[in-house]
Design a protein around this motif. Sequence first.
Motif, mmCIF file in Angstrom:
data_model
loop_
_atom_site.group_PDB
_atom_site.id
_atom_site.type_symbol
_atom_site.label_atom_id
_atom_site.label_comp_id
_atom_site.label_asym_id
_atom_site.label_seq_id
_atom_site.Cartn_x
_atom_site.Cartn_y
_atom_site.Cartn_z
ATOM 1 N N LEU A 157 0.835 -1.211 0.000
ATOM 2 C CA LEU A 157 0.000 0.000 0.000
ATOM 3 C C LEU A 157 0.868 1.260 0.000
ATOM 4 C CD1 LEU A 157 -2.777 -0.895 2.609
ATOM 5 C CD2 LEU A 157 -3.026 -0.749 0.131
ATOM 6 N N VAL B 291 -18.589 -3.004 -3.387
ATOM 7 C CA VAL B 291 -17.869 -2.727 -2.145
ATOM 8 C C VAL B 291 -16.747 -1.712 -2.387
ATOM 9 C CG1 VAL B 291 -16.456 -3.728 -0.303
ATOM 10 C CG2 VAL B 291 -18.387 -5.024 -1.238
ATOM 11 N N TYR B 292 -15.912 -1.978 -3.386
ATOM 12 C CA TYR B 292 -14.673 -1.198 -3.518
ATOM 13 C C TYR B 292 -14.829 0.096 -4.307
ATOM 14 C CZ TYR B 292 -12.015 -4.747 -1.183
ATOM 15 O OH TYR B 292 -11.528 -5.574 -0.226
ATOM 16 N N ASN C 96 -17.618 1.956 -4.068
ATOM 17 C CA ASN C 96 -18.514 2.836 -3.329
ATOM 18 C C ASN C 96 -17.695 3.674 -2.371
ATOM 19 O OD1 ASN C 96 -21.276 2.938 -3.866
ATOM 20 N ND2 ASN C 96 -21.557 0.843 -3.105
ATOM 21 N N ASP C 97 -18.156 4.877 -2.046
ATOM 22 C CA ASP C 97 -17.411 5.776 -1.159
ATOM 23 C C ASP C 97 -17.108 5.134 0.174
ATOM 24 O OD1 ASP C 97 -17.177 7.807 -2.910
ATOM 25 O OD2 ASP C 97 -18.893 8.962 -2.153
ATOM 26 N N PRO C 98 -15.909 5.302 0.705
ATOM 27 C CA PRO C 98 -14.757 5.881 0.036
ATOM 28 C C PRO C 98 -14.138 4.879 -0.945
ATOM 29 C CG PRO C 98 -14.219 5.275 2.293
ATOM 30 C CD PRO C 98 -15.648 4.916 2.101
ATOM 31 N N ILE C 99 -13.968 5.307 -2.189
ATOM 32 C CA ILE C 99 -13.479 4.434 -3.251
ATOM 33 C C ILE C 99 -12.064 3.949 -2.931
ATOM 34 C CG2 ILE C 99 -12.759 4.462 -5.692
ATOM 35 C CD1 ILE C 99 -15.129 6.403 -6.133
ATOM 36 N N GLN D 12 -6.585 1.735 -5.336
ATOM 37 C CA GLN D 12 -5.844 0.645 -5.975
ATOM 38 C C GLN D 12 -6.789 -0.225 -6.802
ATOM 39 O OE1 GLN D 12 -5.067 1.616 -2.880
ATOM 40 N NE2 GLN D 12 -2.866 1.863 -2.909
ATOM 41 N N GLN E 175 -14.018 -10.762 0.027
ATOM 42 C CA GLN E 175 -13.208 -9.568 -0.198
ATOM 43 C C GLN E 175 -12.543 -9.026 1.066
ATOM 44 O OE1 GLN E 175 -16.642 -7.604 1.614
ATOM 45 N NE2 GLN E 175 -14.628 -6.701 1.393
ATOM 46 N N CYS E 176 -12.532 -9.797 2.139
ATOM 47 C CA CYS E 176 -11.957 -9.259 3.377
ATOM 48 C C CYS E 176 -10.441 -9.231 3.287
ATOM 49 C CB CYS E 176 -12.371 -10.121 4.555
ATOM 50 S SG CYS E 176 -14.124 -9.917 4.914
ATOM 51 N N TYR E 177 -9.853 -8.229 3.915
ATOM 52 C CA TYR E 177 -8.392 -8.168 3.896
ATOM 53 C C TYR E 177 -7.799 -7.775 5.235
ATOM 54 C CZ TYR E 177 -9.027 -3.070 2.974
ATOM 55 O OH TYR E 177 -9.379 -1.753 3.024
ATOM 56 N N GLN F 142 -28.931 -8.005 2.716
ATOM 57 C CA GLN F 142 -29.573 -6.911 3.442
ATOM 58 C C GLN F 142 -28.940 -5.561 3.097
ATOM 59 O OE1 GLN F 142 -31.186 -8.348 6.651
ATOM 60 N NE2 GLN F 142 -31.724 -6.480 7.733
ATOM 61 N N LYS F 143 -27.613 -5.551 2.904
ATOM 62 C CA LYS F 143 -26.918 -4.288 2.660
ATOM 63 C C LYS F 143 -26.963 -3.888 1.182
ATOM 64 C CE LYS F 143 -22.389 -2.140 3.560
ATOM 65 N NZ LYS F 143 -22.628 -0.872 4.236
#
Lengths: 277, 323
Positions: free
Chosen positions: B50, B91-92, B94-97, B100, B225-227, B284-285
């Motif tokens: 990063l 997920v990625y 959407n704000d905050p974008i 990377q 997608q968890c990190y 749900q989300k």
Amino acid sequence: MCNPNLGLIPFPARIIHITENTADTKTFRVVGEDEKKPFAHMPGQCAMLSLPGVGEAMFSISSASTNEEFYEFSIKRVGKLTSELHTLQVDSPITLRGAYGRPFPVNDVLIGQDLLFIAGGIGLAPLRSVIRYVFDNRDKYGAVDIVYGARSSADLVFLEEIQNEWTARPNTRVHLTIDREEEGWSGNVGFVPTYIKQLSFNPSKIALICGPPVMIKYSLATLIEMGFEKTQVYTTLEMRMKCGIGKCGRCNIGHKYACIDGPVFRCDEIDELPEEY
Amino acid sequence: MQSPVYTCSLDNVTQLINRIAEKMPVYGDFGSSKTTLSPKGFFLPALEKLYETAKINDSYKITPAPPENAPFVLLGIRACDAAAIEILDGVYLNDPIDPQYKARRHASYIVTFACETMGANCFCQSVNINPAAPKGDVKAWVKNGTFFWLAQSEKGERLTELLLDLLERTIPAGNDLLPVEPPDSAPALPLPADMLSAFNAPVWDNLHRACIACGTCTFLCPTCQCYDISSHECTENSEKTHCTRQWDACLYPGFTQMAHGNPRPSKKERFRQRFMHKLVYHMQKYGTSACVGCGRCVNKCPVNMNIVKVAHVLAQEEVNAYV
Ligand SMILES: Cc1cc2nc3c(=O)[nH]c(=O)nc-3n(C[C@H](O)[C@H](O)[C@H](O)COP(=O)(O)OP(=O)(O)OC[C@H]3O[C@@H](n4cnc5c(N)ncnc54)[C@H](O)[C@@H]3O)c2cc1C
Ligand code: SF4
Ligand code: FES
């Protein structure tokens, strides 16, 4: 909603002052590179503080957003990063990113209300940012009651500040309690929930609770007994966090993410979530 | 305006690929089945840097990793994986974008390939995905020995422009638009209707027992997608560090471990989290389940546990609760 400019890249920062609050808690004053605050924040919000090479963790900003000079973090030594932070001296560099999370509703729901703060141990850290914000905007809020407890008097974080400053504020009462009798202690002895019951507050107030999960649970139950509605009580949920922006998945509770939908929740909102916090 | 449909003979497909490869890297092919690993690693690598820090004059200089925005093409992405990329986008992007992810995603051209048959353990149709009609910048399919190519986005049209001399414009007969009739549609994967009753269902006490929490399913899954984020000292220079992000799994105890305890203390809670997230929380989300029915986890789970079983057991539980 979440600030669209938030990301994972931190700002360089520096420690400018350290106060030893208790045997395991220190308060660090932090500024950005040009001696300024690199980002704005609201009471109850958090920031990711890191020591490159060691690690990164989320801490409540315990100073008020009205303070334009620095941030304060009150940090308990519990593990790898926090132990390393406790060895630092004034002028040490660190890194900082934020501010994360949904703050306490200081500019809408809390306006004009009588406020009841209930804290246990290091749980006073996030509430302190609200308390100081209220003091800095004193005429916007009603009476302030602060119930604060810890294991012993030596574990009461900010004790000096409370005794010298908070008790002298207008329309403000501070109620301190410790778990066991101590020589020279003039305050109450007993657990926070029991003490709240003795103090018997008018259920027209808005309550803000922070502390260990059991304390929150029993304090909330006591308030409900007194006639408070869950919609009048706010608390914070602490989940492990890595990103702070609702992506890494770590702080997920049901369909919510504590880092963006919290850490501040109204107690009736928590009822809708799976009990996993 | 709808883009025209193009064709070429199967013998010329290699030429098409070579033409694109002259311009940018091409990954994948129009092979006979989906890939073992999902394409998510092209957008969210298993490990990436990063930023770096250097300690200079007692202050940290922070240098973010440069965005990876060199164009590339993914070929032969199946309908399930194309749907999964949309889920990751939700997920990625959407704000905050995530900058990377966004750079790689914007640099990518996705050429999908329609499935003629369902693979072993595939169940995309059970989660409302048509394997014969994949999304993507370009959709390709084969019918009666002819290769079909249809741009579905502006990016797809740019790719088509590179190939115009190799392709023939056609007006397809109605039944040429689909490679085959979509395979018989399968019964829907049952999704629990109520979050709290699914969470509190007694079946979790037994369901998790076989699971060995190896995390294979999360790493193979196109939508997991968890990190994790961690910081490392450089071995050559102790004044330098790099901060990395890497895939993580909610099945691991350290995922939620905190100094004062763990909100998911045992395998039961961690196992439940993975399936509740896929089947209920994401729904749900975001309004869709996070399973695209690719079947990778079903194929590779070493103890033969899988999301289809879990969904059906939960659904049975719901039925039992009402009788
Ligand atoms: C929103 C929020 C606000 C917070 N505010 C404050 C605050 O104001 N003040 C404050 O002091 N703290 C606060 N915290 C808590 C703070 O983030 C933690 O105390 C901090 O992360 C501890 O970091 P550490 O590196 O010192 O501990 P670690 O070394 O990371 O861990 C502490 C313990 O966790 C366990 N552990 C960690 N990682 C693993 C693993 N991978 N596998 C197994 N076990 C593991 C170990 O048992 C270890 O002893 C807050 C947390 C959140 C989420
Ligand atoms: S949960 Fe399994 S079947 Fe569903 S998308 Fe993920 S890997 Fe594929
Ligand atoms: S800390 Fe990453 S999702 Fe909340």
